[in-house]
Write a protein that holds these residues in place. Structure first.
Motif, PDB file in Angstrom:
ATOM      1  N   TYR A   1       2.109   5.389  -3.086  1.00 45.68           N
ATOM      2  CA  TYR A   1       0.990   4.716  -2.446  1.00 45.68           C
ATOM      3  C   TYR A   1       0.059   4.157  -3.502  1.00 45.68           C
ATOM      4  O   TYR A   1       0.031   4.630  -4.638  1.00 45.68           O
ATOM      5  CB  TYR A   1       0.256   5.669  -1.502  1.00 45.68           C
ATOM      6  N   SER A   2      -0.703   3.147  -3.127  1.00 48.77           N
ATOM      7  CA  SER A   2      -1.502   2.441  -4.129  1.00 48.77           C
ATOM      8  C   SER A   2      -2.974   2.842  -4.148  1.00 48.77           C
ATOM      9  O   SER A   2      -3.637   2.692  -5.180  1.00 48.77           O
ATOM     10  CB  SER A   2      -1.407   0.928  -3.895  1.00 48.77           C
ATOM     11  N   ASP A   3      -3.511   3.362  -3.044  1.00 42.69           N
ATOM     12  CA  ASP A   3      -4.936   3.650  -2.961  1.00 42.69           C
ATOM     13  C   ASP A   3      -5.229   5.043  -3.509  1.00 42.69           C
ATOM     14  O   ASP A   3      -4.898   6.041  -2.868  1.00 42.69           O
ATOM     15  CB  ASP A   3      -5.411   3.537  -1.513  1.00 42.69           C
TER      16      ASP A   3
ATOM     17  N   THR B   1      -1.887   3.926   7.258  1.00 47.50           N
ATOM     18  CA  THR B   1      -1.044   2.861   6.728  1.00 47.50           C
ATOM     19  C   THR B   1       0.338   3.450   6.536  1.00 47.50           C
ATOM     20  O   THR B   1       0.497   4.470   5.856  1.00 47.50           O
ATOM     21  CB  THR B   1      -1.578   2.340   5.386  1.00 47.50           C
TER      22      THR B   1
ATOM     23  N   ARG C   1      -6.250   6.031   6.110  1.00 53.95           N
ATOM     24  CA  ARG C   1      -7.181   5.012   5.606  1.00 53.95           C
ATOM     25  C   ARG C   1      -8.619   5.293   6.028  1.00 53.95           C
ATOM     26  O   ARG C   1      -9.510   4.508   5.771  1.00 53.95           O
ATOM     27  CB  ARG C   1      -6.782   3.644   6.159  1.00 53.95           C
TER      28      ARG C   1
ATOM     29  N   GLU D   1       0.815  -1.211   0.000  1.00 49.40           N
ATOM     30  CA  GLU D   1       0.000   0.000   0.000  1.00 49.40           C
ATOM     31  C   GLU D   1       0.848   1.261   0.000  1.00 49.40           C
ATOM     32  O   GLU D   1       0.508   2.235  -0.672  1.00 49.40           O
ATOM     33  CB  GLU D   1      -0.915  -0.034   1.213  1.00 49.40           C
TER      34      GLU D   1
ATOM     35  N   SER E   1      -6.984   7.911  -1.383  1.00 43.76           N
ATOM     36  CA  SER E   1      -6.346   8.512  -0.210  1.00 43.76           C
ATOM     37  C   SER E   1      -6.314  10.023  -0.349  1.00 43.76           C
ATOM     38  O   SER E   1      -6.052  10.560  -1.426  1.00 43.76           O
ATOM     39  CB  SER E   1      -4.921   7.976  -0.059  1.00 43.76           C
TER      40      SER E   1
END
Lengths: 116, 110
Positions: free
Chosen positions: B25-27, B99, B93, B3, B30
């Motif tokens: 970051y992957s999300d 995270t 998150r 993440e 966010s």
């Protein structure tokens, strides 16, 4: 203003035992969260509480549990300890929380757990 | 894909130089991003937060955010030996849950 207070600071347990860790947040902070820190995995989120309600939970087994009291103090419990539970357990508090959240966390010094 | 990803380092810079720390970051949803500093044997402390694309400056520290590229960075100008620590990138998150990346160790040599 006193910071986040965690007790005990150090403890040694054996496999199969259980442990309870305590956290007193900064006065006025109603959100309390717990993190596990290990050299291999870094900081991993355990759970977060606001007004005695768990709002978020990380990906940990059910042996890990927590609660928050009406005065915002929090405890976490680990049952049936395993060697891999050896870690630094950090508690953090933050000010806002009801309508959303903030990542502006204030960490305690941590409780270092060693499982033999 | 993890993440939050950071180069573990160590990143070594001489005193007075600019240290550049990076994080991806992957999300995509966010919205809030943070840099924490952790000295050896101590707990993390917040040094910067950033919520909008662009730069945010605070003293010798500048945080940069590019949501399109899912990239956050921290620049430390005029690095001092006292800046030697592990720098943790964190993404919100939801509520007060973060995270964290595994951190980049920074070493500033006199």
């Amino acid at each position: 203003k006193a910071g986040v207070t965690q007790t005990p600071r150090y403890l040694i347990k054996t496999r199969g035992q259980q442990v309870t860790l305590s956290c007193s947040p900064i006065s006025g902070h109603r959100s309390v969260s717990w993190y596990q820190q290990t050299p291999g995995q870094g900081l991993q989120f355990l759970f977060e509480y606001f007004s005695e309600t768990q709002r978020n939970k990380g990906n940990f087994p059910g042996r890990f549990s927590g609660r928050q009291f009406s005065n915002s103090r929090s405890e976490m419990n680990v049952s049936t300890l395993e060697l891999g539970d050896s870690a630094l357990y950090l508690c953090a508090s933050s000010f806002r929380g009801r309508t959303g959240g903030t990542g502006e966390l204030f960490f305690g010094e941590g409780s270092r757990l060693t499982v033999l | 894909q993890k993440e939050v990803e950071q180069n573990s380092g160590p990143l070594s810079v001489p005193e007075g130089a600019i240290a550049s720390l990076n994080c991806t970051y992957s999300d995509r949803v966010s919205q809030s991003f943070f840099w924490y500093r952790q000295y050896s044997g101590k707990s993390p402390e917040l040094i910067m937060s950033i919520y909008s694309n662009g730069d945010k400056e605070d003293g010798r520290f500048t945080a940069q955010l590019n949501k399109a590229s899912q990239y956050v960075s921290l620049l430390i100008r005029d690095s001092q030996p006292s800046d030697s620590a592990t720098y943790l990138c964190a993404v919100n998150r939801g509520y007060s849950t973060l995270t964290f990346g595994k951190g980049t160790m920074l070493l500033v040599s006199p």
